[in-house]
Design a protein around this motif. Structure first.
Motif, PDB file in Angstrom:
ATOM      1  N   LYS A 212      -8.265  53.843 -25.294  1.00 20.05           N
ATOM      2  CA  LYS A 212      -8.777  53.051 -24.170  1.00 20.05           C
ATOM      3  C   LYS A 212      -7.811  51.905 -23.870  1.00 20.05           C
ATOM      4  N   MET A 213      -7.353  51.249 -24.915  1.00 18.85           N
ATOM      5  CA  MET A 213      -6.418  50.134 -24.762  1.00 18.85           C
ATOM      6  C   MET A 213      -5.168  50.589 -24.031  1.00 18.85           C
ATOM      7  N   PHE A 214      -4.675  51.755 -24.410  1.00 17.70           N
ATOM      8  CA  PHE A 214      -3.457  52.261 -23.788  1.00 17.70           C
ATOM      9  C   PHE A 214      -3.678  52.537 -22.305  1.00 17.70           C
ATOM     10  N   ARG A 215      -4.873  53.024 -21.996  1.00 19.10           N
ATOM     11  CA  ARG A 215      -5.189  53.313 -20.594  1.00 19.10           C
ATOM     12  C   ARG A 215      -5.117  52.025 -19.771  1.00 19.10           C
ATOM     13  N   ILE A 216      -5.690  50.971 -20.361  1.00 17.74           N
ATOM     14  CA  ILE A 216      -5.708  49.693 -19.660  1.00 17.74           C
ATOM     15  C   ILE A 216      -4.310  49.116 -19.520  1.00 17.74           C
ATOM     16  N   ILE A 217      -3.531  49.257 -20.564  1.00 20.74           N
ATOM     17  CA  ILE A 217      -2.153  48.750 -20.502  1.00 20.74           C
ATOM     18  C   ILE A 217      -1.377  49.466 -19.405  1.00 20.74           C
ATOM     19  N   LYS A 218      -1.615  50.765 -19.301  1.00 20.69           N
ATOM     20  CA  LYS A 218      -0.914  51.507 -18.251  1.00 20.69           C
ATOM     21  C   LYS A 218      -1.343  51.042 -16.866  1.00 20.69           C
ATOM     22  N   LYS A 219      -2.624  50.700 -16.749  1.00 25.38           N
ATOM     23  CA  LYS A 219      -3.102  50.171 -15.461  1.00 25.38           C
ATOM     24  C   LYS A 219      -2.395  48.862 -15.149  1.00 25.38           C
ATOM     25  N   LEU A 220      -2.257  48.036 -16.160  1.00 24.18           N
ATOM     26  CA  LEU A 220      -1.588  46.746 -15.979  1.00 24.18           C
ATOM     27  C   LEU A 220      -0.154  46.943 -15.511  1.00 24.18           C
ATOM     28  N   ALA A 221       0.503  47.904 -16.111  1.00 24.37           N
ATOM     29  CA  ALA A 221       1.882  48.164 -15.730  1.00 24.37           C
ATOM     30  C   ALA A 221       1.955  48.601 -14.273  1.00 24.37           C
ATOM     31  N   GLN A 222       0.985  49.406 -13.887  1.00 23.38           N
ATOM     32  CA  GLN A 222       0.973  49.862 -12.505  1.00 23.38           C
ATOM     33  C   GLN A 222       0.829  48.704 -11.525  1.00 23.38           C
ATOM     34  N   GLN A 223       0.199  47.616 -12.025  1.00 25.15           N
ATOM     35  CA  GLN A 223       0.046  46.439 -11.189  1.00 25.15           C
ATOM     36  C   GLN A 223       1.313  45.601 -11.182  1.00 25.15           C
ATOM     37  N   GLY A 224       2.325  46.045 -11.903  1.00 19.75           N
ATOM     38  CA  GLY A 224       3.588  45.309 -11.884  1.00 19.75           C
ATOM     39  C   GLY A 224       3.851  44.446 -13.103  1.00 19.75           C
ATOM     40  N   VAL A 225       2.932  44.465 -14.051  1.00 19.52           N
ATOM     41  CA  VAL A 225       3.165  43.663 -15.263  1.00 19.52           C
ATOM     42  C   VAL A 225       4.190  44.376 -16.149  1.00 19.52           C
ATOM     43  N   CYS A 226       5.062  43.596 -16.742  1.00 20.89           N
ATOM     44  CA  CYS A 226       6.015  44.170 -17.701  1.00 20.89           C
ATOM     45  C   CYS A 226       5.376  44.087 -19.078  1.00 20.89           C
ATOM     46  N   VAL A 227       5.231  45.214 -19.730  1.00 20.69           N
ATOM     47  CA  VAL A 227       4.583  45.215 -21.036  1.00 20.69           C
ATOM     48  C   VAL A 227       5.584  45.558 -22.131  1.00 20.69           C
ATOM     49  N   ILE A 228       5.675  44.682 -23.111  1.00 25.42           N
ATOM     50  CA  ILE A 228       6.563  44.945 -24.246  1.00 25.42           C
ATOM     51  C   ILE A 228       5.695  45.148 -25.473  1.00 25.42           C
ATOM     52  N   PHE A 229       5.746  46.318 -26.003  1.00 23.81           N
ATOM     53  CA  PHE A 229       4.816  46.756 -27.043  1.00 23.81           C
ATOM     54  C   PHE A 229       5.570  46.921 -28.361  1.00 23.81           C
ATOM     55  N   VAL A 230       5.281  46.043 -29.310  1.00 25.83           N
ATOM     56  CA  VAL A 230       5.986  46.105 -30.589  1.00 25.83           C
ATOM     57  C   VAL A 230       5.165  46.886 -31.601  1.00 25.83           C
ATOM     58  N   SER A 231       5.812  47.787 -32.288  1.00 28.12           N
ATOM     59  CA  SER A 231       5.056  48.573 -33.273  1.00 28.12           C
ATOM     60  C   SER A 231       5.978  49.120 -34.351  1.00 28.12           C
ATOM     61  N   HIS A 232       5.402  49.553 -35.451  1.00 30.08           N
ATOM     62  CA  HIS A 232       6.202  50.302 -36.420  1.00 30.08           C
ATOM     63  C   HIS A 232       5.671  51.723 -36.532  1.00 30.08           C
ATOM     64  N   LYS A 233       4.683  52.043 -35.661  1.00 30.12           N
ATOM     65  CA  LYS A 233       4.100  53.390 -35.719  1.00 30.12           C
ATOM     66  C   LYS A 233       4.713  54.264 -34.635  1.00 30.12           C
ATOM     67  N   MET A 234       5.467  55.243 -35.095  1.00 28.60           N
ATOM     68  CA  MET A 234       6.206  56.044 -34.141  1.00 28.60           C
ATOM     69  C   MET A 234       5.332  56.878 -33.215  1.00 28.60           C
ATOM     70  N   ASP A 235       4.251  57.427 -33.751  1.00 27.74           N
ATOM     71  CA  ASP A 235       3.414  58.303 -32.916  1.00 27.74           C
ATOM     72  C   ASP A 235       2.744  57.524 -31.787  1.00 27.74           C
ATOM     73  N   GLU A 236       2.434  56.268 -32.054  1.00 27.67           N
ATOM     74  CA  GLU A 236       1.771  55.452 -31.047  1.00 27.67           C
ATOM     75  C   GLU A 236       2.647  55.220 -29.843  1.00 27.67           C
ATOM     76  N   ILE A 237       3.895  54.856 -30.122  1.00 32.12           N
ATOM     77  CA  ILE A 237       4.764  54.457 -29.024  1.00 32.12           C
ATOM     78  C   ILE A 237       5.031  55.603 -28.058  1.00 32.12           C
ATOM     79  N   ARG A 238       4.986  56.811 -28.546  1.00 32.33           N
ATOM     80  CA  ARG A 238       5.186  57.937 -27.639  1.00 32.33           C
ATOM     81  C   ARG A 238       4.054  58.041 -26.629  1.00 32.33           C
ATOM     82  N   ASP A 239       2.857  57.616 -27.050  1.00 34.03           N
ATOM     83  CA  ASP A 239       1.707  57.702 -26.150  1.00 34.03           C
ATOM     84  C   ASP A 239       1.740  56.620 -25.097  1.00 34.03           C
TER      85      ASP A 239
END
Lengths: 497, 255
Positions: A186-213
């Motif tokens: 759900k969080m990812f869905r919302i983040i993608k919506k934010l990006a569509q609104q023009g927000v630049c999102v920088i997502f820091v992680s150490h989990k490789m599978d997550e970042i692909r999504d």
């Protein structure tokens, strides 16, 4: 590799030549990055790679030592997180900063209340609030205090707050840690919506599978460097990403193989020196082990080494060699008890005006003397044998001061080996050596460990320690603060015990 | 003195005198009796001798080990194999390539437990105890090259389709810093190339005499390997290159 967006948009956030060190150690080296509006970019790296430092600099929490930051093309100094927020850079941590006893609506508009004259315009507020809530898919009763929300809901509130404050860049630092899979989706869905609104999102992680999504663009950081800036993660195989991410601190280049761990050779319990610069040390060394000893300046590691070879007094505590308690008055006694010391820093382990025959055998002549007679032939044979074993290309007749550093080192090492002791204390043995000599030295150390010697490696070279040691003791201010096994050791843990 | 050298001496004595006792061996070889016993154990596993009280006797139908003359640089290869075995963990799974160095390595595998080995080295098969090693043999066209038998070809490649290994031990005829790993005959090339893709780590076993030479066909560049095991002193440029490219270089020291 720059993003396709660069032709169409100007970067909203730019880092140029950013460097940061801590106590002389570089954490970030000359980082250049551009971030674009409407783009989700993941930053991936292991612990200790430098991602937290990078994020903190981007959020205004830390200041870079060198380099510049640009927002919308304008050079800025992010002197504090507050200032960064004002410029549109929002930093979101795992633990959202919300006022627990206030409700959702109050938290979201905190500091951004819409005023009508002196009063808060309720209607305007509610309208705006509903808009945001709908967008964030937050179906929460606006009246309840945020302390009653689950972590995922709290995060959404925090994001809603950022939106209301007009965030242009969202820095999300490992935020999904407390979430369930559903919540993450759900969080990812919302983040993608934010990006569509023009927000630049920088997502820091150490989990490789997550970042692909979550993102197409992937920046990989390792050892303070950007090792990759990938436009589309779909183009890169997972194994390659892992390789770019871990690289194991260049661990593979070290010729270290696991030797069977035998009985205990050296044991130190509650040991302190007279002045107190070394306090209450416990340390063990077994056959087959290469154990590291490290610490920043003034950690006491050098002094501890001296105590183990009789060059400094052990004021309290016990030193046991082969399970027998001993008191060492000088290095000669240490050697008699089975310990030899070698320092890579100085050449006072050699008599420079003498030849190799002299230098190799001098510490242990009695091994060659039979019935009071010392045969020159025996001295020759022994020296040549050891020099040959170490593959030193040396004319043993020459005075050692004419030899290259690498070969001097080998003569000094031959001397150590000639004593045939099992406990070797090596202090910065690779200092001043060129790469080929280092490779030789490490192979010699590995071979010795396999021959049931125990080596205590005192060094400040983090890669060397991580590459060569079965265990590492980390000292600070005279005490052992941490002990790491081979599988746990990484740069971050050695710096930030 | 290396285990390999000691074993050769013990064998020689046995072949001449038909029997040997531990006390003689310990003083001759200047090692402890524990070490001698281990050597005798190893030779017993190979079917060369039978241990008796205080020593060992030659087994009359002892399999004539590969005569020294048939394997060039035998001593060097023994040293390499002794080093290579330290790269293998209990429970490991790996590919073992064709050739004499890998064959010598195969003889030492009893030092580790729970191994899974996949190989096309037909000559090595009889030296691996398949009751303790999970051994898979890659079937295919058999070829005899330099007295070493191995398989290759379409069938062998098909066998490898679903295979994935943690490590691969390979050899090469020549190694050159610029040109890479090269091979004279193309027989081993197809399987090797496939294995390179299917293996997490690739370990090259090559004695010193193979370096700075180029053979007919390219197998892969040096950057493709994870580790290099050799016995001698390589030219400095190799040590530099490997270190800078995070590739392990294991060499032996007789300490």
């Amino acid at each position: 590799m720059s993003s396709a967006n660069s032709e169409l948009y100007e970067s909203v956030f730019k880092l140029a030549g950013i460097s940061k060190s801590f106590d002389g150690r570089p954490l970030l080296k000359n980082i250049d990055l551009d971030f674009y509006p409407g783009q989700i970019c993941s930053i991936l790296g292991e612990n200790g790679a430098g991602k937290s430092t990078l994020i903190k600099i981007m959020a205004g929490i830390l200041q870079p030592d060198q380099g510049d930051i640009f927002i919308q093309g304008k050079k800025v100094r992010l002197k504090s997180p507050y200032l960064a927020k004002k410029m549109g850079i929002h930093f979101v941590l795992q633990e959202p900063h919300l006022v627990p006893f206030l409700n959702v609506e109050q938290n979201v508009f905190l500091g951004n209340e819409m005023n009508h004259g002196l009063f808060i315009d309720q209607k305007k507020h509610l309208d705006a609030y509903h808009k945001v809530i709908q967008f964030m898919e937050l179906d929460i009763d606006p009246a309840i205090p945020v302390s009653e929300l689950n972590p995922s809901q709290k995060m959404n509130v925090e994001l809603a707050k950022a939106i209301v404050m007009g965030a242009q860049v969202l820095l999300l630092d490992e935020i999904t840690a407390p979430f369930s899979e559903q919540q993450t989706k759900k969080m990812f869905r919302i983040i993608k919506k934010l990006a569509q609104q023009g927000v630049c999102v920088i997502f820091v992680s150490h989990k490789m599978d997550e970042i692909r999504d979550i993102s197409k663009r992937l920046v990989i950081i390792r050892d303070g460097n950007i090792t990759a800036d990938i436009e589309n993660t779909e183009d890169v195989v997972s194994d390659k990403i892992v390789q770019l991410m871990t690289g194991d601190s260049f661990r593979n280049r070290y010729p270290k193989t696991r030797a069977p761990k035998g009985r205990i050779l050296l044991e130190v319990n509650h040991v302190s020196n007279t002045s107190g610069t070394v306090k209450d040390i416990d340390l063990r060394l077994h056959e087959g082990e290469i154990v590291g000893l490290t610490g920043l300046r003034e950690s006491g590691k050098g002094t501890l080494a001296q105590m183990l070879v009789g060059m400094e007094k052990i004021a309290s505590g016990t030193l046991k060699i082969n399970n027998e308690a001993v008191k060492l008055k000088n290095p000669h006694e240490a050697m008699k008890n089975g310990i030899v010391f070698f320092s890579g820093n100085d050449t006072n382990n050699l008599f420079l005006q003498k030849d190799s025959y002299f230098n190799v055998t001098i510490s242990n002549l009695f091994r060659l003397a039979h019935g009071g007679y010392l045969s020159p032939r025996e001295v020759q044979k022994a020296s040549e044998s050891y020099l040959h074993k170490l593959k030193a290309e040396v004319d043993p007749n020459q005075k050692v001061h004419v030899l290259s550093t690498g070969n001097k080192q080998k003569v000094a090492f031959s001397k150590i080996l000639f004593t045939n002791r099992k406990i070797l204390i090596l202090e910065n043995p690779s200092a001043n050596l060129d790469i080929p000599s280092k490779v030789e030295l490490y192979n010699i150390m590995n071979t010795l460990a396999h021959k049931k010697c125990g080596i205590l490696l005192i060094s400040s070279d983090i890669h060397e320690l991580i590459g060569m040691c079965d265990r590492i003791y980390i000292m600070n201010k005279g005490q052992v603060k941490n002990e790491l096994e081979y599988d746990e050791a990484d740069i971050h843990k050695i710096f930030y015990y | 003195m290396f285990a390999g050298q000691r074993i050769n001496i013990i064998k020689k004595i046995l072949l001449e005198q038909k029997q040997v006792d531990i006390n003689t061996l310990t003083s001759l070889l200047n090692v402890s009796d524990v070490t001698v016993r281990k050597d005798l154990d190893s030779l017993e596993t190979d079917g060369f001798l039978r241990k008796v009280h205080g020593g060992a006797i030659l087994l009359e139908d002892a399999p004539l080990d590969i005569p020294k003359s048939d394997i060039p640089d035998l001593q060097e290869k023994e040293m390499i194999a002794d080093l290579a075995i330290t790269l293998i963990d209990d429970g490991d799974n790996f590919y073992l390539g064709p050739g004499s160095t890998c064959l010598i390595l195969a003889k030492k595998l009893n030092q580790k437990k729970n191994l899974t080995v996949i190989t096309n080295n037909a000559s090595a098969l009889s030296y691996i105890d398949c009751s303790s090693v999970n051994l898979l043999f890659i079937g295919g066209n058999v070829v005899d090259y330099n007295n070493m038998m191995f398989t290759h070809g379409e069938k062998a490649l098909a066998y490898l389709e679903d295979i994935f290994v943690n490590k691969a031990f390979i050899g090469a005829d020549c190694v050159d810093l610029e040109a890479g790993l090269t091979i004279n005959h193309s027989y081993s090339l197809d399987v090797y190339k496939k294995i390179l893709d299917k293996s997490r780590q690739t370990i090259l076993l090559a004695d010193k005499s193979k370096f700075d030479k180029i053979a007919l066909q390219l197998l892969c560049p040096i950057s493709a390997i994870s580790a290099l095991v050799t016995e001698g002193d390589l030219p400095e440029k190799y040590k530099r290159y490997l270190y800078q490219n995070d590739i392990k270089l294991l060499t032996s020291f007789d300490l």
